[in-house]
Design a protein around this motif. Structure first.
Motif, PDB file in Angstrom:
ATOM      1  N   PRO A  54      40.276  43.564  27.582  1.00 17.36           N
ATOM      2  CA  PRO A  54      39.925  42.506  28.534  1.00 17.36           C
ATOM      3  C   PRO A  54      40.784  41.244  28.373  1.00 17.36           C
ATOM      4  O   PRO A  54      41.085  40.569  29.349  1.00 17.36           O
ATOM      5  CB  PRO A  54      38.458  42.204  28.223  1.00 17.36           C
ATOM      6  CG  PRO A  54      37.943  43.448  27.594  1.00 17.36           C
ATOM      7  CD  PRO A  54      39.112  44.050  26.861  1.00 17.36           C
ATOM      8  N   LYS A  55      41.192  40.933  27.155  1.00 16.55           N
ATOM      9  CA  LYS A  55      42.041  39.760  26.935  1.00 16.55           C
ATOM     10  C   LYS A  55      43.399  39.953  27.597  1.00 16.55           C
ATOM     11  O   LYS A  55      43.949  39.022  28.182  1.00 16.55           O
ATOM     12  CB  LYS A  55      42.209  39.504  25.440  1.00 16.55           C
ATOM     13  CG  LYS A  55      40.917  39.105  24.766  1.00 16.55           C
ATOM     14  CD  LYS A  55      41.101  38.973  23.273  1.00 16.55           C
ATOM     15  CE  LYS A  55      39.754  38.727  22.597  1.00 16.55           C
ATOM     16  NZ  LYS A  55      39.847  38.745  21.149  1.00 16.55           N
ATOM     17  N   LYS A  56      43.944  41.161  27.517  1.00 15.29           N
ATOM     18  CA  LYS A  56      45.222  41.449  28.161  1.00 15.29           C
ATOM     19  C   LYS A  56      45.070  41.446  29.677  1.00 15.29           C
ATOM     20  O   LYS A  56      45.979  41.062  30.400  1.00 15.29           O
ATOM     21  CB  LYS A  56      45.768  42.792  27.695  1.00 15.29           C
ATOM     22  CG  LYS A  56      46.205  42.805  26.257  1.00 15.29           C
ATOM     23  CD  LYS A  56      46.757  44.160  25.872  1.00 15.29           C
ATOM     24  CE  LYS A  56      47.138  44.190  24.399  1.00 15.29           C
ATOM     25  NZ  LYS A  56      47.619  45.507  24.006  1.00 15.29           N
ATOM     26  N   LEU A  57      43.929  41.872  30.159  1.00 12.79           N
ATOM     27  CA  LEU A  57      43.682  41.908  31.596  1.00 12.79           C
ATOM     28  C   LEU A  57      43.723  40.499  32.177  1.00 12.79           C
ATOM     29  O   LEU A  57      44.279  40.285  33.246  1.00 12.79           O
ATOM     30  CB  LEU A  57      42.334  42.567  31.890  1.00 12.79           C
ATOM     31  CG  LEU A  57      41.963  42.776  33.334  1.00 12.79           C
ATOM     32  CD1 LEU A  57      42.982  43.677  34.016  1.00 12.79           C
ATOM     33  CD2 LEU A  57      40.583  43.387  33.448  1.00 12.79           C
ATOM     34  N   LYS A  59      45.515  38.055  31.094  1.00 16.15           N
ATOM     35  CA  LYS A  59      46.917  37.637  31.139  1.00 16.15           C
ATOM     36  C   LYS A  59      47.623  38.252  32.337  1.00 16.15           C
ATOM     37  O   LYS A  59      48.465  37.618  32.957  1.00 16.15           O
ATOM     38  CB  LYS A  59      47.621  38.016  29.843  1.00 16.15           C
ATOM     39  CG  LYS A  59      47.166  37.228  28.651  1.00 16.15           C
ATOM     40  CD  LYS A  59      47.872  37.667  27.390  1.00 16.15           C
ATOM     41  CE  LYS A  59      47.330  36.929  26.182  1.00 16.15           C
ATOM     42  NZ  LYS A  59      47.959  37.395  24.937  1.00 16.15           N
ATOM     43  N   ILE A  60      47.296  39.490  32.651  1.00 13.59           N
ATOM     44  CA  ILE A  60      47.922  40.175  33.787  1.00 13.59           C
ATOM     45  C   ILE A  60      47.500  39.532  35.099  1.00 13.59           C
ATOM     46  O   ILE A  60      48.288  39.361  36.013  1.00 13.59           O
ATOM     47  CB  ILE A  60      47.554  41.684  33.787  1.00 13.59           C
ATOM     48  CG1 ILE A  60      48.160  42.355  32.565  1.00 13.59           C
ATOM     49  CG2 ILE A  60      48.019  42.362  35.050  1.00 13.59           C
ATOM     50  CD1 ILE A  60      47.665  43.772  32.341  1.00 13.59           C
ATOM     51  N   ALA A  61      46.228  39.150  35.193  1.00 11.34           N
ATOM     52  CA  ALA A  61      45.681  38.606  36.428  1.00 11.34           C
ATOM     53  C   ALA A  61      46.214  37.212  36.743  1.00 11.34           C
ATOM     54  O   ALA A  61      46.216  36.785  37.885  1.00 11.34           O
ATOM     55  CB  ALA A  61      44.159  38.566  36.355  1.00 11.34           C
ATOM     56  N   ILE A  62      46.679  36.514  35.748  1.00 11.03           N
ATOM     57  CA  ILE A  62      47.156  35.137  35.957  1.00 11.03           C
ATOM     58  C   ILE A  62      48.528  35.109  36.555  1.00 11.03           C
ATOM     59  O   ILE A  62      49.349  35.864  36.505  1.00 11.03           O
ATOM     60  CB  ILE A  62      47.126  34.337  34.629  1.00 11.03           C
ATOM     61  CG1 ILE A  62      45.681  34.166  34.204  1.00 11.03           C
ATOM     62  CG2 ILE A  62      47.799  32.997  34.795  1.00 11.03           C
ATOM     63  CD1 ILE A  62      45.512  33.481  32.872  1.00 11.03           C
TER      64      ILE A  62
END
Length: 62
Positions: A54-57, A59-62
């Motif tokens: 979820p933490k990587k998600l 970063k991807i969404a930003i």
């Protein structure tokens, strides 16, 4: 008196069964069980999906 539809009654029975199975289970155990069941589901259907942290998600969404 209104008669409950058969499908709705079945859903209520399923929800009651799940509640009884998970009544004494903490959040960590519940998550572990969901992960195990999802892995089994994917293997049975020969799906190859990757889990994303979820933490990587975020970063991807930003």
């Amino acid at each position: 008196m209104i008669k409950e539809p058969k499908e709705l009654k079945e859903i209520h029975e399923i929800m009651e069964k799940i509640y009884e199975e998970e009544k004494g289970v903490n959040a960590e155990q519940r998550v572990r069980k969901i992960k195990e069941e999802s892995e089994k589901f994917m293997k049975e259907r020969k799906l190859n999906l990757k889990r994303i942290d979820p933490k990587k998600l975020k970063k991807i969404a930003i």
